[in-house]
Write a protein that holds these residues in place. Structure first.
Motif, PDB file in Angstrom:
ATOM      1  N   CYS A 145       0.817  -1.219   0.000  1.00 40.80           N
ATOM      2  CA  CYS A 145       0.000   0.000   0.000  1.00 40.80           C
ATOM      3  C   CYS A 145       0.848   1.265   0.000  1.00 40.80           C
ATOM      4  N   GLU A 146       2.065   1.130   0.485  1.00 39.51           N
ATOM      5  CA  GLU A 146       2.888   2.322   0.583  1.00 39.51           C
ATOM      6  C   GLU A 146       3.231   2.907  -0.792  1.00 39.51           C
ATOM      7  N   ALA A 147       3.025   2.098  -1.832  1.00 37.81           N
ATOM      8  CA  ALA A 147       3.215   2.613  -3.187  1.00 37.81           C
ATOM      9  C   ALA A 147       2.267   3.782  -3.455  1.00 37.81           C
ATOM     10  N   VAL A 148       1.108   3.711  -2.834  1.00 37.01           N
ATOM     11  CA  VAL A 148       0.134   4.794  -2.986  1.00 37.01           C
ATOM     12  C   VAL A 148       0.726   6.115  -2.486  1.00 37.01           C
ATOM     13  N   ILE A 149       1.419   6.045  -1.354  1.00 42.12           N
ATOM     14  CA  ILE A 149       2.006   7.249  -0.779  1.00 42.12           C
ATOM     15  C   ILE A 149       3.166   7.740  -1.640  1.00 42.12           C
ATOM     16  N   VAL A 153       3.565  11.420  -3.146  1.00 41.64           N
ATOM     17  CA  VAL A 153       4.727  12.286  -2.944  1.00 41.64           C
ATOM     18  C   VAL A 153       5.232  12.806  -4.283  1.00 41.64           C
ATOM     19  N   GLU A 154       5.268  11.922  -5.275  1.00 41.98           N
ATOM     20  CA  GLU A 154       5.711  12.316  -6.612  1.00 41.98           C
ATOM     21  C   GLU A 154       4.846  13.457  -7.163  1.00 41.98           C
ATOM     22  N   ALA A 164       4.520   6.718   5.724  1.00 46.27           N
ATOM     23  CA  ALA A 164       3.612   5.959   4.866  1.00 46.27           C
ATOM     24  C   ALA A 164       2.978   4.789   5.609  1.00 46.27           C
ATOM     25  N   ALA A 165       3.764   4.123   6.430  1.00 51.08           N
ATOM     26  CA  ALA A 165       3.247   2.955   7.149  1.00 51.08           C
ATOM     27  C   ALA A 165       2.083   3.347   8.048  1.00 51.08           C
ATOM     28  N   ALA A 166       2.253   4.438   8.765  1.00 52.43           N
ATOM     29  CA  ALA A 166       1.184   4.877   9.659  1.00 52.43           C
ATOM     30  C   ALA A 166      -0.027   5.344   8.868  1.00 52.43           C
ATOM     31  N   ALA A 200      -7.121  14.745   5.216  1.00 45.82           N
ATOM     32  CA  ALA A 200      -6.995  16.046   5.877  1.00 45.82           C
ATOM     33  C   ALA A 200      -5.772  16.080   6.780  1.00 45.82           C
ATOM     34  N   ALA A 201      -5.560  14.988   7.511  1.00 45.32           N
ATOM     35  CA  ALA A 201      -4.396  14.932   8.392  1.00 45.32           C
ATOM     36  C   ALA A 201      -3.103  14.963   7.606  1.00 45.32           C
ATOM     37  N   THR A 202      -3.104  14.297   6.467  1.00 42.30           N
ATOM     38  CA  THR A 202      -1.909  14.294   5.618  1.00 42.30           C
ATOM     39  C   THR A 202      -1.594  15.706   5.144  1.00 42.30           C
TER      40      THR A 202
END
Lengths: 210, 210
Positions: A145-149, A153-154, A164-166, A200-202
């Motif tokens: 899933c971290e690929a999504v993050i 970022v890109e 990303a993990a959190a 929103a938190a991100t």
DNA sequence: ATCGTAATGCGACAAGCGTTGCGTTTGCTG
DNA sequence: CAGCAAACGCAACGCTTGTCGCATTACGAT
């Protein structure tokens, strides 16, 4: 970290020295029987004798090779992790998070589909071995899933030091909480809300590891 | 083997027509024995005979009044909900959320304290009755937490239409996810992060209904 | 093809779990 | 303070679970 407490793993793991023909067939048959048993009766209703009958493998063999229900479920869980699932790619962080949350809801909406995953979690409460397998499963799943993050970022939708993990765990956490702890129903609206909260938190930088 | 289907609550619940003296004593003794048993051996290690010995109540009585382990745990869970716990009141939403999250971490840091709550959740996977009791417990618990949001609204820290139920659940959800699903360790830093995430989302209006 | 042995099948067994019938104790009622 | 019924204790039973010794199958190597 082989802290097995009581009787460690006292099983020489039969089936490893001779991985061919019959051994592989039995293993596959047993795995299928375990999965169908979990779907039909859930973990509390799963019994060794059920697996024995529906797999054509003798009871004694099950105890010898897997050491009991714990090992059977853990083995089936290992198999479940060997799939080709990849996280959604909708082109935006918001879309991806929403899609992720909706996948969770969909997966547990149908009771027959939810039976096996639920059973795995139930098993993890009774067996250290199943708990380890479950941790490995989710660790791998969330890593994907971290690929999504990374994509976000890109695109400049998230800070480069985003945890990303959190973040990916935060998306499904409210859903899992209701599914397995508070036992409340979940729906698409809740999935949307969860995704919106994380988004929103991100944007506020709450996931930045500083 | 009797009817394995959904035999609902097929127990006339003995002990209700005669709530006095001995009946009440046995009930209390049994509850204590169940709780100590859960702390000592966890749910998978809890056995009827253990409860019988440590409570001085005969095995047959336990089966008759509670119908088995499920009922025993569900009854103990009802008792656990009858406490006087109230959410923290630090004077700010951020402080309250952080305190809430830290309470969760503290409660599960010590293994002996964590045993009983963990056992309740484990039981909920095996027993509809325990699942219902667990839902009632958390529903009540989270309701109390909503006072935190009410105070925050008074102070102008949150919108008046904030979804308090979702907000308080969001605080503990990432912690519970790691405790019971992914089986990852939790610590104070994670509690702070969770509180920060929810706070940021609240300020962004992500918990506002509609 | 042949052989050694890992892996499984088979039946029997002990131990633990849950149930049942019956007798005894204890709490409520008049 | 009687009398009845509810709640409990007791012992025995049947069923399921997990284990053990031995016979049989079939994989893998020579």
């Amino acid at each position: 970290m082989t802290n097995e407490g009581v009787h460690a793993d006292e099983h020489p793991v039969p089936g490893t020295r001779r991985p061919g023909g019959r051994t592989a067939r039995t293993r596959a048959a047993v795995r299928d029987a375990v999965l169908s048993g979990l779907s039909d009766h859930g973990y509390p209703g799963l019994t060794i004798e059920y697996v024995a009958e529906h797999s054509g493998v003798h009871k004694t063999t099950l105890y010898r090779r897997w050491g009991g229900l714990e090992g059977l479920v853990a083995d089936a869980l290992d198999l479940a992790g060997e799939d080709t699932w990849t996280p959604p790619d909708t082109g935006s962080l918001e879309g991806d998070l929403r899609a992720l949350a909706h996948e969770v809801v969909d997966a547990f909406a149908d009771e027959s589909k939810a039976a096996a995953p639920t059973a795995f979690i139930a098993a993890s409460f009774q067996s250290q071995r199943a708990a380890d397998a479950l941790r490995a499963f989710y660790s791998e799943r969330f890593s994907r899933c971290e690929a999504v993050i990374a994509r976000a970022v890109e695109r400049g939708e998230a800070d480069r030091d985003t945890d990303a993990a959190a973040l990916v765990r935060a998306v499904s956490a409210p859903l899992m909480l209701r599914l397995f702890v508070t036992r409340e129903p979940i729906d698409a609206a809740l999935a949307d809300q969860s995704a919106a909260v994380v988004l929103a938190a991100t944007r506020a930088g709450a996931f930045s590891s500083r």
